[in-house]
Design a protein around this motif. Structure first.
Motif, PDB file in Angstrom:
ATOM      1  N   HIS A   1       0.842  -1.195   0.000  1.00 44.63           N
ATOM      2  CA  HIS A   1       0.000   0.000   0.000  1.00 44.63           C
ATOM      3  C   HIS A   1       0.877   1.244   0.000  1.00 44.63           C
ATOM      4  N   PHE A   2       0.549   2.231  -0.828  1.00 44.69           N
ATOM      5  CA  PHE A   2       1.280   3.503  -0.792  1.00 44.69           C
ATOM      6  C   PHE A   2       1.039   4.173   0.554  1.00 44.69           C
ATOM      7  N   SER A   3       2.093   4.751   1.135  1.00 42.01           N
ATOM      8  CA  SER A   3       1.883   5.458   2.407  1.00 42.01           C
ATOM      9  C   SER A   3       2.585   6.814   2.391  1.00 42.01           C
ATOM     10  N   ALA A   4       2.171   7.674   3.314  1.00 45.98           N
ATOM     11  CA  ALA A   4       2.728   9.031   3.388  1.00 45.98           C
ATOM     12  C   ALA A   4       4.250   8.985   3.577  1.00 45.98           C
ATOM     13  N   LYS A   5       4.746   7.914   4.172  1.00 47.37           N
ATOM     14  CA  LYS A   5       6.187   7.766   4.388  1.00 47.37           C
ATOM     15  C   LYS A   5       6.953   7.732   3.056  1.00 47.37           C
ATOM     16  N   ASP A   6       6.268   7.298   1.991  1.00 48.28           N
ATOM     17  CA  ASP A   6       6.929   7.237   0.684  1.00 48.28           C
ATOM     18  C   ASP A   6       7.383   8.623   0.207  1.00 48.28           C
ATOM     19  N   PHE A   7       6.706   9.656   0.688  1.00 50.46           N
ATOM     20  CA  PHE A   7       7.146  11.015   0.320  1.00 50.46           C
ATOM     21  C   PHE A   7       8.516  11.336   0.890  1.00 50.46           C
ATOM     22  N   GLU A   8       8.854  10.698   2.010  1.00 51.68           N
ATOM     23  CA  GLU A   8      10.165  10.934   2.616  1.00 51.68           C
ATOM     24  C   GLU A   8      11.233  10.059   1.966  1.00 51.68           C
ATOM     25  N   GLU A   9      10.832   8.882   1.546  1.00 56.96           N
ATOM     26  CA  GLU A   9      11.800   7.908   1.025  1.00 56.96           C
ATOM     27  C   GLU A   9      12.184   8.142  -0.436  1.00 56.96           C
ATOM     28  N   PHE A  10      11.266   8.733  -1.215  1.00 55.89           N
ATOM     29  CA  PHE A  10      11.486   8.794  -2.669  1.00 55.89           C
ATOM     30  C   PHE A  10      11.503  10.228  -3.192  1.00 55.89           C
ATOM     31  N   ASP A  11      12.296  10.435  -4.231  1.00 59.16           N
ATOM     32  CA  ASP A  11      12.415  11.762  -4.848  1.00 59.16           C
ATOM     33  C   ASP A  11      11.338  12.011  -5.891  1.00 59.16           C
ATOM     34  N   ARG A  12      10.913  10.947  -6.542  1.00 53.93           N
ATOM     35  CA  ARG A  12       9.911  11.084  -7.598  1.00 53.93           C
ATOM     36  C   ARG A  12       8.828  10.028  -7.436  1.00 53.93           C
ATOM     37  N   ILE A  13       7.608  10.429  -7.635  1.00 53.14           N
ATOM     38  CA  ILE A  13       6.479   9.505  -7.510  1.00 53.14           C
ATOM     39  C   ILE A  13       5.636   9.613  -8.780  1.00 53.14           C
ATOM     40  N   TYR A  14       5.612   8.523  -9.535  1.00 50.64           N
ATOM     41  CA  TYR A  14       4.904   8.523 -10.821  1.00 50.64           C
ATOM     42  C   TYR A  14       3.598   7.734 -10.692  1.00 50.64           C
ATOM     43  N   CYS A  15       2.509   8.382 -11.089  1.00 51.96           N
ATOM     44  CA  CYS A  15       1.190   7.752 -10.990  1.00 51.96           C
ATOM     45  C   CYS A  15       0.698   7.336 -12.375  1.00 51.96           C
ATOM     46  N   MET A  16      -0.001   6.203 -12.405  1.00 50.65           N
ATOM     47  CA  MET A  16      -0.444   5.666 -13.696  1.00 50.65           C
ATOM     48  C   MET A  16      -1.658   6.401 -14.257  1.00 50.65           C
ATOM     49  N   ASP A  17      -2.569   6.823 -13.376  1.00 53.51           N
ATOM     50  CA  ASP A  17      -3.745   7.544 -13.891  1.00 53.51           C
ATOM     51  C   ASP A  17      -4.137   8.679 -12.946  1.00 53.51           C
ATOM     52  N   ARG A  18      -5.141   9.423 -13.346  1.00 50.85           N
ATOM     53  CA  ARG A  18      -5.505  10.639 -12.593  1.00 50.85           C
ATOM     54  C   ARG A  18      -6.118  10.326 -11.237  1.00 50.85           C
ATOM     55  N   ASN A  19      -6.776   9.196 -11.125  1.00 47.75           N
ATOM     56  CA  ASN A  19      -7.302   8.810  -9.799  1.00 47.75           C
ATOM     57  C   ASN A  19      -6.160   8.518  -8.846  1.00 47.75           C
ATOM     58  N   ASN A  20      -5.148   7.807  -9.343  1.00 47.62           N
ATOM     59  CA  ASN A  20      -3.976   7.520  -8.499  1.00 47.62           C
ATOM     60  C   ASN A  20      -3.318   8.844  -8.086  1.00 47.62           C
ATOM     61  N   LEU A  21      -3.227   9.758  -9.041  1.00 45.03           N
ATOM     62  CA  LEU A  21      -2.601  11.060  -8.789  1.00 45.03           C
ATOM     63  C   LEU A  21      -3.347  11.806  -7.675  1.00 45.03           C
ATOM     64  N   LYS A  22      -4.661  11.815  -7.776  1.00 41.22           N
ATOM     65  CA  LYS A  22      -5.495  12.499  -6.771  1.00 41.22           C
ATOM     66  C   LYS A  22      -5.301  11.846  -5.400  1.00 41.22           C
ATOM     67  N   ASP A  23      -5.314  10.507  -5.363  1.00 38.82           N
ATOM     68  CA  ASP A  23      -5.188   9.796  -4.080  1.00 38.82           C
ATOM     69  C   ASP A  23      -3.814  10.017  -3.443  1.00 38.82           C
TER      70      ASP A  23
END
Ligand code: 4NP
Length: 144
Positions: A63-85
């Motif tokens: 599951h994606f978690s808020a901690k991923d914002f600290e661990e990763f420099d770039r986060i690529y989403c496959m679609d607009r719903n993923n982007l919003k979430d």
């Protein structure tokens, strides 16, 4: 690499990008729902990867978690719903800036309810996007 279930699109994106970068890069994938937590990728994605020499069989969904914002420099989403979430979990502008659609202005369609040809199409989309990302990242490291 983020999609909904982390069993079809983002595992392939992870495997493809990894195959194009040196091991020094940390590439992972996750899903915006936790329904498939701990499961292997969908057998059709595994097969599509295999057909293209990309082994994703050992990946496990998470599951994606808020901690991923600290661990990763770039986060690529496959679609607009993923982007919003994903954006809904960001704390500040610095975190929001890490997030984008994998393709500039296009969604990677969900092949879950589709056929093999849909997985093949997704593979091609992911492959060309990852080719650009890998080239881009490596240009940044050695501009000449
Ligand atoms: P993915 O595909 O987001 O590319 O992993 C899906 C996987 C599972 C479901 C939907 C899409 N599902 O509804 O369980």
């Amino acid at each position: 690499m983020v999609c909904l279930g982390n069993i079809c699109r983002s595992p392939l994106a992870e495997g493809i990008l990894k195959s194009k970068l040196p091991d020094t890069y940390i590439v992972e994938s996750a899903g915006t729902i936790n329904m498939h937590e701990g499961k292997s990728p969908d057998y059709r994605s595994i097969q599509t990867g295999k057909n293209n020499n990309v082994d994703i069989s050992k990946q496990k969904s998470r599951h994606f978690s808020a901690k991923d914002f600290e661990e990763f420099d770039r986060i690529y989403c496959m679609d607009r719903n993923n982007l919003k979430d994903v954006l809904s979990l960001a704390n500040d502008l610095q975190q929001r800036k890490k997030v984008s659609l994998l393709l500039d202005d296009e969604e990677v369609p969900d092949p879950y309810w589709g056929e093999q040809k849909d997985f093949d199409h997704v593979f091609q989309m992911l492959d060309s996007a990852c080719e650009k990302i890998a080239a881009d990242l490596q240009t940044q490291i050695s501009p000449n």
